[in-house]
Design an enzyme around this catalytic site. Structure first.
Site, mmCIF file in Angstrom:
data_model
loop_
_atom_site.group_PDB
_atom_site.id
_atom_site.type_symbol
_atom_site.label_atom_id
_atom_site.label_comp_id
_atom_site.label_asym_id
_atom_site.label_seq_id
_atom_site.Cartn_x
_atom_site.Cartn_y
_atom_site.Cartn_z
ATOM 1 N N TYR A 61 0.856 -1.200 0.000
ATOM 2 C CA TYR A 61 0.000 0.000 0.000
ATOM 3 C C TYR A 61 0.888 1.244 0.000
ATOM 4 O O TYR A 61 0.705 2.173 0.760
ATOM 5 C CB TYR A 61 -0.929 -0.030 1.225
ATOM 6 C CG TYR A 61 -2.133 0.885 1.111
ATOM 7 C CD1 TYR A 61 -3.181 0.582 0.243
ATOM 8 C CD2 TYR A 61 -2.218 2.053 1.865
ATOM 9 C CE1 TYR A 61 -4.285 1.411 0.138
ATOM 10 C CE2 TYR A 61 -3.325 2.894 1.769
ATOM 11 C CZ TYR A 61 -4.351 2.560 0.903
ATOM 12 O OH TYR A 61 -5.447 3.382 0.804
ATOM 13 N N HIS A 121 5.849 -3.571 -12.935
ATOM 14 C CA HIS A 121 7.197 -3.393 -13.483
ATOM 15 C C HIS A 121 7.744 -4.795 -13.726
ATOM 16 O O HIS A 121 7.459 -5.713 -12.946
ATOM 17 C CB HIS A 121 8.060 -2.620 -12.481
ATOM 18 C CG HIS A 121 9.483 -2.398 -12.906
ATOM 19 N ND1 HIS A 121 9.846 -2.056 -14.199
ATOM 20 C CD2 HIS A 121 10.645 -2.455 -12.201
ATOM 21 C CE1 HIS A 121 11.160 -1.918 -14.253
ATOM 22 N NE2 HIS A 121 11.670 -2.154 -13.061
HETATM 23 P P1 NAD Z 1 6.577 1.665 -2.399
HETATM 24 O O1 NAD Z 1 7.925 1.532 -1.825
HETATM 25 O O2 NAD Z 1 5.959 3.011 -2.524
HETATM 26 O O3 NAD Z 1 5.525 0.776 -1.587
HETATM 27 C C1 NAD Z 1 5.753 -0.539 -1.258
HETATM 28 C C2 NAD Z 1 4.775 -1.057 -0.227
HETATM 29 O O4 NAD Z 1 5.166 -2.368 0.157
HETATM 30 C C3 NAD Z 1 4.688 -0.247 1.054
HETATM 31 O O5 NAD Z 1 3.333 -0.277 1.474
HETATM 32 C C4 NAD Z 1 5.550 -1.064 2.034
HETATM 33 O O6 NAD Z 1 5.156 -0.872 3.356
HETATM 34 C C5 NAD Z 1 5.255 -2.460 1.574
HETATM 35 N N1 NAD Z 1 6.317 -3.435 1.875
HETATM 36 C C6 NAD Z 1 7.642 -3.249 1.775
HETATM 37 N N2 NAD Z 1 8.296 -4.381 2.087
HETATM 38 C C7 NAD Z 1 7.342 -5.303 2.370
HETATM 39 C C8 NAD Z 1 7.378 -6.672 2.747
HETATM 40 N N3 NAD Z 1 8.545 -7.320 2.896
HETATM 41 N N4 NAD Z 1 6.191 -7.314 2.946
HETATM 42 C C9 NAD Z 1 5.012 -6.680 2.807
HETATM 43 N N5 NAD Z 1 4.933 -5.374 2.444
HETATM 44 C C10 NAD Z 1 6.070 -4.699 2.240
HETATM 45 O O7 NAD Z 1 6.624 0.929 -3.841
HETATM 46 P P2 NAD Z 1 6.054 1.474 -5.232
HETATM 47 O O8 NAD Z 1 6.909 2.615 -5.693
HETATM 48 O O9 NAD Z 1 4.593 1.631 -5.146
HETATM 49 O O10 NAD Z 1 6.416 0.251 -6.202
HETATM 50 C C11 NAD Z 1 5.595 -0.899 -6.301
HETATM 51 C C12 NAD Z 1 5.760 -1.484 -7.700
HETATM 52 O O11 NAD Z 1 5.259 -0.537 -8.644
HETATM 53 C C13 NAD Z 1 7.189 -1.778 -8.091
HETATM 54 O O12 NAD Z 1 7.188 -2.922 -8.897
HETATM 55 C C14 NAD Z 1 7.578 -0.567 -8.916
HETATM 56 O O13 NAD Z 1 8.602 -0.814 -9.849
HETATM 57 C C15 NAD Z 1 6.269 -0.306 -9.623
HETATM 58 N N6 NAD Z 1 6.084 1.064 -10.134
HETATM 59 C C16 NAD Z 1 6.319 2.133 -9.334
HETATM 60 C C17 NAD Z 1 6.092 3.402 -9.822
HETATM 61 C C18 NAD Z 1 6.278 4.624 -8.967
HETATM 62 O O14 NAD Z 1 6.273 5.712 -9.513
HETATM 63 N N7 NAD Z 1 6.452 4.533 -7.659
HETATM 64 C C19 NAD Z 1 5.617 3.589 -11.139
HETATM 65 C C20 NAD Z 1 5.342 2.459 -11.912
HETATM 66 C C21 NAD Z 1 5.581 1.197 -11.402
#
Ligand code: NAD
Ligand code: MG
Length: 341
Positions: free
Chosen positions: A25, A108
């Site tokens: 989240y 991704h």
């Molecule tokens: P983020 O770091 O914002 O969020 C990750 C979430 O995972 C957080 O809620 C965190 O608390 C939770 N988390 C972390 N470690 C954990 C674990 N071991 N077990 C359970 N929960 C855990 O990540 P994001 O930027 O939203 O990226 C998520 C995916 O989306 C990735 O594959 C990323 O490449 C992709 N993505 C991100 C963006 C961007 O702009 N941020 C854009 C496109 C795609």
């Protein structure tokens, strides 16, 4: 021109017939969960027990379950954990919950492209990758618009994985802006290349080197900051709105002549050769291997480099100048990943 998909190209009911688990989240997770819920999709959020996000998701009206329970209950699982965490969570809590006919989604391609996650046969494996940070995916959706996205299928067990990905993209709001087909290979390799060579690595090194060159030549750091960093946004905005030719139309002829004659001297054949080598390291898996090892060994080198960057004199002068221009950063959320992956 490649084909783009818009609202009428997607079947909204496919995703509405699924039980979706959004795992994580964070930036993307909150946007996917809320947009899908608003699109009348049956959503649950999978989080670690004790996660700080639990309260946030619950007060937004979402059901929160432990990751393994959410994965078991769902028949479509979207993995939105940090890419470096996905393999461990997948192996321990998602893989045992996957059944024939389920779908595993990504935003991704890294973990599939580099073989970190190997889903079982019988499961659809697809990607819906917004080309923007999560807070924009949510904000544009609430404004009736969307963020353009890529879709890809790496395993089509049902024969309907692509339609399902398009339906997910529709619920996310992406078909309002345009959805483009890609592959896990293309998305992953171009995303890494873009952030390493142009958007992040190339840009920050160019700005720092320009700043250092002016300061070393005896100019005021404040002048160097305005010229090499502050004004960058004005130029980038013009390129974003009108392309490079449109930007050149707006700058002075002197600036344009300097651009046309000096730009290719900076980004010369040696730099282009280095770009090709950086791309080779992405495609061969050498970069992925290095980054995975860096994470396994506790990110020592990464933390050192990050601290060194933060201690650069451009940050000190920049912080002082921006404090005098509160309008520059007013109301901005911190953006973690500008390049979308
Ligand atoms: P983020 O770091 O914002 O969020 C990750 C979430 O995972 C957080 O809620 C965190 O608390 C939770 N988390 C972390 N470690 C954990 C674990 N071991 N077990 C359970 N929960 C855990 O990540 P994001 O930027 O939203 O990226 C998520 C995916 O989306 C990735 O594959 C990323 O490449 C992709 N993505 C991100 C963006 C961007 O702009 N941020 C854009 C496109 C795609
Ligand atoms: Mg990216």
């Amino acid at each position: 021109m490649a084909e783009l998909y818009y609202e009428s190209d997607a079947d909204a009911t496919l995703i509405q017939g699924r039980k979706v688990a959004i795992i994580g989240y964070g930036s993307q997770g909150h946007a996917h969960a809320l947009n899908l819920a608003d699109s009348e999709v049956d959503v649950r959020v999978g989080l670690r027990s004790g996660s700080a996000s639990t309260k946030k998701a619950q007060s937004a009206g979402l059901r929160v379950l432990p990751v393994a329970d959410a994965a078991t209950e769902a028949d479509l699982i979207m993995l939105l954990l940090p890419d470096t965490e996905q393999k461990a969570v997948y192996d321990a809590e998602i893989a045992p919950a996957l059944r024939r006919g389920d779908a595993l989604f990504f935003a991704h391609g890294f973990n599939i492209r580099f073989g970190q996650i190997v889903p079982p046969p019988g499961v659809d494996v697809a990607m819906v990758a917004p080309k923007g940070p999560g807070h924009l995916v949510r904000r544009t959706f609430t404004e009736g618009a969307g963020v353009p996205s890529l879709v890809a299928v790496s395993q089509d067990a049902s024969g309907k994985a692509h339609e399902l990905a398009l339906s997910y993209a529709h619920a996310l709001g992406a078909t309002r802006a345009g959805v483009l087909d890609t592959t896990f290979e293309e998305e992953t390799e171009t995303d890494l290349f873009g952030e390493q060579v142009v958007l992040c690595g190339g840009m920050t090194s160019l700005v720092q080197a320009g700043f250092e060159t002016l300061v070393e030549a005896g100019y005021q750091p404040e002048s160097a900051y305005f010229e090499c960093l502050h004004e960058l946004k004005l130029i980038v905005d013009l390129m974003y709105e009108q392309g490079i030719a449109g930007m050149r139309y707006s700058i002075s002829d002197t600036a344009e002549y300097g651009d046309l004659t000096r730009g290719p001297r900076i980004i010369d054949s040696r730099v282009r050769e280095t770009m090709r080598r950086v791309l080779d390291d992405i495609r061969s898996g050498a970069f992925a291997e290095e980054w995975i090892a860096e994470n396994r060994s506790g990110r020592k080198h990464f933390d050192e480099l990050r601290a060194k960057g933060a201690a650069h004199s451009i940050e000190k002068v920049g912080a002082e100048l921006r404090a005098m221009m509160p309008f520059v950063s007013a109301g901005r959320e911190r953006v973690q990943d500008v390049s979308g992956g």
